[in-house]
Design an enzyme around this catalytic site. Structure first.
Site, PDB file in Angstrom:
ATOM      1  N   CYS A 170       0.804  -1.222   0.000  1.00 20.80           N
ATOM      2  CA  CYS A 170       0.000   0.000   0.000  1.00 20.80           C
ATOM      3  C   CYS A 170       0.836   1.271   0.000  1.00 20.80           C
ATOM      4  O   CYS A 170       0.285   2.370  -0.037  1.00 20.80           O
ATOM      5  CB  CYS A 170      -0.964  -0.019   1.179  1.00 20.80           C
ATOM      6  SG  CYS A 170      -2.040  -1.472   1.174  1.00 20.80           S
ATOM      7  N   HIS A 310      -2.378   8.241   6.076  1.00 21.44           N
ATOM      8  CA  HIS A 310      -2.629   6.905   5.537  1.00 21.44           C
ATOM      9  C   HIS A 310      -3.951   6.378   6.093  1.00 21.44           C
ATOM     10  O   HIS A 310      -4.793   5.906   5.342  1.00 21.44           O
ATOM     11  CB  HIS A 310      -1.478   5.969   5.902  1.00 21.44           C
ATOM     12  CG  HIS A 310      -1.586   4.617   5.281  1.00 21.44           C
ATOM     13  ND1 HIS A 310      -1.578   4.423   3.916  1.00 21.44           N
ATOM     14  CD2 HIS A 310      -1.712   3.390   5.839  1.00 21.44           C
ATOM     15  CE1 HIS A 310      -1.694   3.121   3.650  1.00 21.44           C
ATOM     16  NE2 HIS A 310      -1.778   2.475   4.800  1.00 21.44           N
ATOM     17  N   GLU A 321       0.245   6.014  13.415  1.00 20.51           N
ATOM     18  CA  GLU A 321       0.591   7.150  12.564  1.00 20.51           C
ATOM     19  C   GLU A 321       0.591   8.456  13.356  1.00 20.51           C
ATOM     20  O   GLU A 321       1.496   9.293  13.203  1.00 20.51           O
ATOM     21  CB  GLU A 321      -0.394   7.232  11.398  1.00 20.51           C
ATOM     22  CG  GLU A 321      -0.077   8.307  10.391  1.00 20.51           C
ATOM     23  CD  GLU A 321      -0.976   8.231   9.164  1.00 20.51           C
ATOM     24  OE1 GLU A 321      -0.725   8.996   8.214  1.00 20.51           O
ATOM     25  OE2 GLU A 321      -1.927   7.416   9.148  1.00 20.51           O
ATOM     26  N   LYS A 342      -9.389   8.239   2.733  1.00 20.57           N
ATOM     27  CA  LYS A 342      -9.860   6.862   2.551  1.00 20.57           C
ATOM     28  C   LYS A 342     -11.252   6.662   3.151  1.00 20.57           C
ATOM     29  O   LYS A 342     -11.932   5.690   2.811  1.00 20.57           O
ATOM     30  CB  LYS A 342      -8.878   5.867   3.183  1.00 20.57           C
ATOM     31  CG  LYS A 342      -7.552   5.735   2.451  1.00 20.57           C
ATOM     32  CD  LYS A 342      -6.666   4.678   3.104  1.00 20.57           C
ATOM     33  CE  LYS A 342      -5.319   4.547   2.413  1.00 20.57           C
ATOM     34  NZ  LYS A 342      -4.448   5.712   2.661  1.00 20.57           N
ATOM     35  N   HIS A 347      -9.824   2.173   0.432  1.00 27.33           N
ATOM     36  CA  HIS A 347      -8.364   2.023   0.370  1.00 27.33           C
ATOM     37  C   HIS A 347      -7.979   1.472  -0.998  1.00 27.33           C
ATOM     38  O   HIS A 347      -8.277   0.317  -1.314  1.00 27.33           O
ATOM     39  CB  HIS A 347      -7.909   1.085   1.482  1.00 27.33           C
ATOM     40  CG  HIS A 347      -6.423   1.000   1.650  1.00 27.33           C
ATOM     41  ND1 HIS A 347      -5.537   1.702   0.861  1.00 27.33           N
ATOM     42  CD2 HIS A 347      -5.661   0.274   2.522  1.00 27.33           C
ATOM     43  CE1 HIS A 347      -4.301   1.422   1.239  1.00 27.33           C
ATOM     44  NE2 HIS A 347      -4.350   0.574   2.240  1.00 27.33           N
ATOM     45  N   PHE A 408       1.893  -3.342   3.894  1.00 21.06           N
ATOM     46  CA  PHE A 408       2.266  -4.654   4.420  1.00 21.06           C
ATOM     47  C   PHE A 408       3.737  -4.912   4.104  1.00 21.06           C
ATOM     48  O   PHE A 408       4.213  -4.607   3.006  1.00 21.06           O
ATOM     49  CB  PHE A 408       1.425  -5.749   3.771  1.00 21.06           C
ATOM     50  CG  PHE A 408       0.040  -5.905   4.361  1.00 21.06           C
ATOM     51  CD1 PHE A 408      -0.427  -5.081   5.354  1.00 21.06           C
ATOM     52  CD2 PHE A 408      -0.794  -6.910   3.903  1.00 21.06           C
ATOM     53  CE1 PHE A 408      -1.700  -5.244   5.887  1.00 21.06           C
ATOM     54  CE2 PHE A 408      -2.070  -7.093   4.423  1.00 21.06           C
ATOM     55  CZ  PHE A 408      -2.522  -6.259   5.406  1.00 21.06           C
TER      56      PHE A 408
END
Length: 420
Positions: A170, A310, A321, A342, A347, A408
């Site tokens: 991502c 994010h 974050e 998002k 996403h 990931f």
């Protein structure tokens, strides 16, 4: 050319997303706080635990000629649509070489995807099983290649300075834009078309993510399912689409009289080295990416007034974050308007950094930050100024926006842009 540390600017933007088929409709949707998430109505999703997604607002078949579209995976279709928008928005009227303002040997393309042609792979395997080997498309391999979107965009614009495909889950789209900035800064290219794309709405990826407990199962409330920073958030909602920017050296842009959206300051990259899917909970890896960004650019923390976070709507990631921002910027975080787009698009995985860069650029250009929707009960651990309810006007003067993307594998990428 042996130039180094050249100033890089954004001269074109393009997008196709669950909010709209172009940049204008997508941006309008963000400012309106509109959700692009809805139910997956096809029968093949009926038995899945997750039956919602942010599906594209305008199907590629409505834009691309059929003979071309049938040779491209959806991820490449999205990338090509967004790239053509960005190329035209930057003021180019033809591919490099045909348009005298663009030298093909000084033009690059960096288009990322986290998963690539997964729908082509899965659908053609079904064709093989059900209809036999002779019915498998001869276009399957170039369609399923992760570099397929980048290659097709490179061919379309005539890029010969290099065509690249970062694959970092991502964080891929943001890493592509960071790589493109470095291509220009170090003199490899004068112009680079860069961004991210993804088309992974298919029963297998959705089932797999669902079984990982990574996705929201709020099937009865699709529009409210993606809820970053809310105490009841329970996973991300998958989206699809692409976001692409045209980056250019400031000198080259000035020579051709291009409209400039903002300056692209640079990137900060790190890795968590913690877990294949879970973020490092204290935010240390993210914080290191932020420090690397600050150390390699010339902006001051007080200039940062906006962050496109994010913020996927996962319990661990959203908080990590915010912790990272506090570790690096301390009390300066209090004057950063933080948006989690998002919540509206879902996403886009490898496409997220692309569309969220477009949003960051427009936030600077129009000096307005889009809201985060679906926050009914703000998590007290989200210790920051989350833009909610309505857009937030950003201050005048020299201001900086950050775009955060994490993937990931522990990939962390942070991009910085400054107003002109």
């Amino acid at each position: 050319m042996n130039a180094t540390n050249r100033t890089v600017v954004v001269t074109g933007i393009g997008a196709t997303t669950p909010l709209g088929g172009d940049t204008v409709s997508t941006w309008d949707g963000m400012l309106a706080g509109r959700s692009g998430v809805g139910p997956l109505k096809e029968e093949r999703y009926a038995e899945l635990p997750v039956r919602i997604a942010g599906q594209i607002a305008v199907e590629p078949g409505e834009i691309l000629p059929r003979p071309l579209a049938r040779k491209l995976d959806r991820s490449a279709q999205f990338a090509l649509i967004a790239a053509r928008q960005a190329w035209a928005d930057a003021g180019f009227t033809a591919k490099a070489g045909e348009d005298p303002a663009a030298d093909p040997d000084r033009l690059g393309a960096v288009i990322a995807s986290g998963i690539g042609g997964v729908t082509t792979l899965l659908d053609q395997y079904d064709v093989l099983k059900e209809k036999g080997v002779r019915r498998v498309s001869p276009h399957t391999v170039p369609m399923l290649m992760p570099n397929g979107p980048a290659a097709n965009v490179g061919i379309d614009v005539g890029a010969r300075a290099g065509v690249h495909t970062p694959v970092s889950a991502c964080a891929s789209g943001a890493e592509a834009i960071g790589y493109a900035i470095e291509m220009i800064r170090t003199g490899r290219a004068d112009i680079v078309v860069a961004g991210g794309t993804e088309a992974a709405i298919h029963p297998l990826p959705i089932a797999a993510f669902g079984n990982m407990m990574a996705m929201s199962k709020n099937n009865d409330d699709p529009e409210g399912a993606s809820r970053p920073y809310d105490v009841d958030r329970n996973g991300f909602v998958m989206g699809e689409g692409a976001g692409v920017v045209v980056l250019e050296s400031a000198e080259h842009a000035a020579q051709r009289g291009a409209r400039v959206y903002c300056e692209a300051l640079g990137q900060g990259i790190s890795a968590d080295a913690h877990h294949i899917t879970q973020p490092e909970p204290s935010g240390n890896g993210i914080a290191q990416a932020l420090r690397n960004l600050v150390d390699s650019t010339d902006f001051k923390p007080a200039e940062v007034v906006h962050v496109n976070a994010h913020a996927t709507s996962t319990p661990q990631g959203d908080v990590a974050e915010i912790k990272a921002l506090r570790k690096v910027f301390g009390s300066d975080v209090d004057h950063m308007a933080i948006s989690a787009t998002k919540s509206m698009t879902g996403h886009l995985l490898g496409g997220a950094g692309g569309i969220e860069t477009v949003a960051s650029v427009l936030a600077l250009y129009h000096r307005i930050a889009p809201p985060t929707i679906n926050i009914e009960n703000l998590d007290p651990e989200a210790d920051a100024d989350i833009v909610r309810g309505k857009p937030r006007v950003l201050p005048e003067g020299s201001i900086v926006a950050l775009n955060n993307s994490f993937g990931f594998g522990g990939h962390n990428v942070v991009l910085a842009f400054r107003s002109i």
